[in-house]
Scaffold this active site. Sequence first.
Site, PDB file in Angstrom:
ATOM      1  N   THR A  11       0.822  -1.211   0.000  1.00 34.49           N
ATOM      2  CA  THR A  11       0.000   0.000   0.000  1.00 34.49           C
ATOM      3  C   THR A  11       0.858   1.264   0.000  1.00 34.49           C
ATOM      4  OG1 THR A  11      -1.628  -1.231   1.268  1.00 34.49           O
ATOM      5  CG2 THR A  11      -1.886   1.155   1.225  1.00 34.49           C
ATOM      6  N   VAL A  12       1.774   1.361   0.955  1.00 37.35           N
ATOM      7  CA  VAL A  12       2.563   2.602   1.085  1.00 37.35           C
ATOM      8  C   VAL A  12       3.624   2.686  -0.021  1.00 37.35           C
ATOM      9  CG1 VAL A  12       4.095   3.935   2.587  1.00 37.35           C
ATOM     10  CG2 VAL A  12       2.125   2.739   3.567  1.00 37.35           C
ATOM     11  N   LYS A 100       7.262   2.077  12.060  1.00 34.94           N
ATOM     12  CA  LYS A 100       7.385   2.506  13.472  1.00 34.94           C
ATOM     13  C   LYS A 100       7.998   1.445  14.375  1.00 34.94           C
ATOM     14  CE  LYS A 100       2.973   1.018  13.099  1.00 34.94           C
ATOM     15  NZ  LYS A 100       1.867   1.299  12.207  1.00 34.94           N
ATOM     16  N   GLU A 124       9.580  10.369   9.034  1.00 28.99           N
ATOM     17  CA  GLU A 124       8.382  11.195   9.217  1.00 28.99           C
ATOM     18  C   GLU A 124       7.098  10.366   9.204  1.00 28.99           C
ATOM     19  OE1 GLU A 124       8.061  14.888   9.655  1.00 28.99           O
ATOM     20  OE2 GLU A 124       6.317  13.787  10.366  1.00 28.99           O
ATOM     21  N   VAL A 127       5.023   8.053  12.428  1.00 26.53           N
ATOM     22  CA  VAL A 127       4.003   8.512  13.399  1.00 26.53           C
ATOM     23  C   VAL A 127       3.053   9.469  12.689  1.00 26.53           C
ATOM     24  CG1 VAL A 127       3.573   9.707  15.579  1.00 26.53           C
ATOM     25  CG2 VAL A 127       5.692   8.404  15.276  1.00 26.53           C
ATOM     26  N   ILE A 131       0.713  13.321   8.655  1.00 25.72           N
ATOM     27  CA  ILE A 131       0.843  14.542   9.476  1.00 25.72           C
ATOM     28  C   ILE A 131       2.319  14.846   9.708  1.00 25.72           C
ATOM     29  CG2 ILE A 131       0.297  15.627  11.692  1.00 25.72           C
ATOM     30  CD1 ILE A 131      -1.947  13.573  12.049  1.00 25.72           C
ATOM     31  N   GLY A 182     -11.596  -2.776   5.901  1.00 26.64           N
ATOM     32  CA  GLY A 182     -10.146  -2.755   5.682  1.00 26.64           C
ATOM     33  C   GLY A 182      -9.418  -1.769   6.578  1.00 26.64           C
ATOM     34  N   LYS A 200       4.400   4.677  18.843  1.00 23.03           N
ATOM     35  CA  LYS A 200       4.379   6.048  18.309  1.00 23.03           C
ATOM     36  C   LYS A 200       4.654   7.080  19.400  1.00 23.03           C
ATOM     37  CE  LYS A 200       1.313   4.806  14.483  1.00 23.03           C
ATOM     38  NZ  LYS A 200      -0.091   4.651  14.090  1.00 23.03           N
ATOM     39  N   GLY A 297      -3.022   5.257   5.615  1.00 24.73           N
ATOM     40  CA  GLY A 297      -3.527   5.273   4.236  1.00 24.73           C
ATOM     41  C   GLY A 297      -2.398   5.474   3.237  1.00 24.73           C
TER      42      GLY A 297
END
Length: 405
Positions: A11-12, A100, A124, A127, A131, A182, A200, A297
């Site tokens: 996904t990432v 993480k 980055e 966590v 953001i 999901g 985190k 996401g």
Amino acid sequence: MVNVAVLGYGTVGSGVFDVLVKNHDSIAKKIGDDIKVKYVLDLREFPGDPVESVLVHDFDTIINDPEIDIVAEAMGGLDPAYTFAKRTLEAGKNYCTSNKELVAMYGPELLELAKSKGKNFLFEASVGGGIPIIRPLNQSLTADDITEITGILNGTTNFILTKMDKEGLAFEDVLKEAQELGYAEKDPTADVEGYDACRKIAILSSLAYGLHVNFEDIYTEGITKITALDFKYASKLGLSIKLFGKSKKIDGKCYAMVAPFMISTESPLYCVNGVMNGILVNGEVIGDIMFYGSGAGKYPTASAVVADIVDEAKHLNKHIMSLWSSKKLELEDIKSNRCKFFVRVSGDAASRLDAVEEAFGKITPVTLDEVNGEFAFITEVISEADYEAAAQKVDGILQRIRVEA
Ligand code: HSE
């Protein structure tokens, strides 16, 4: 030309690849140099996918290529991520990651290694997903002494608690729905037991206080014992329930914990709902500052990974992240941590009031019209040790939730 390798096309990883291809021109402009994804490492094949032309299956192809400047990992887990991170930095290349587990466990060691090589280990995306929170702590808030961090750091549990709150549903039912959508993993333990939020808050606290906070030292309580009835009481009291990762520094002593908290509408974190994350930071100079956005996401997380790639491309041979010492921060026992507690007790309020007040001091009972045989109350601000001592004296305690209101 800056050459990048992406580890993992899940996904990432696929999000990172897409963003680097789609936003190539603007990213190159920001770096001041051309940038290319030279390799994507994954064990699987992706026939017909644009990644095919750069897909490799052997990490050695990447590590042995002197043209590779940056390795971006989006695989998760400690093995083989730890080995890949070490080998990348030892080979004099930059590494960034959304992982993480890796950062919480080996952050100081990998930062030291990166520093010794004049390279970077950035994280980055580890966590708060998209953001920006690591970079602000490392760069923007350096004038300040951070005194407190309170975060809704896990999207899955925030989705579950929000649904329980708004729709009066039971934990098990919402968890099932979250799994179907999901949002929650098939094995949801890491999220619902608070382990994900624990890693985190360990990372954020290490950066904020400059010493290594071992995630295994952090008191961690998940949301599996929170019930629909707790939310009914919370609603009557004008409160909601959120899972917080929290750390604070009082008179040089540091406390950290992960636990569900009842919070009031006054809290800036009250409106952080669904899968969103929110992180409230307090500094002596700046006061309160809040970060809000998508904590997970594909594209939000990819956005943070690509921002690290851009930073590393701009600092290919200059170490820029240095706030996290490997020296351990000894956390205080949470027994001396102080807060209010929401308590539910079995029995009739009128007949049990004297016994409860003898243990907890003066209380105002709260009852629900539709529920017989129990009542609730909120204590004054007391220590965890005092709560335990008082609770020992009262039979039939059904629930206790910390209150930040
Ligand atoms: N399981 C995590 C969450 C994913 O729900 O927030 C992002 O770290």
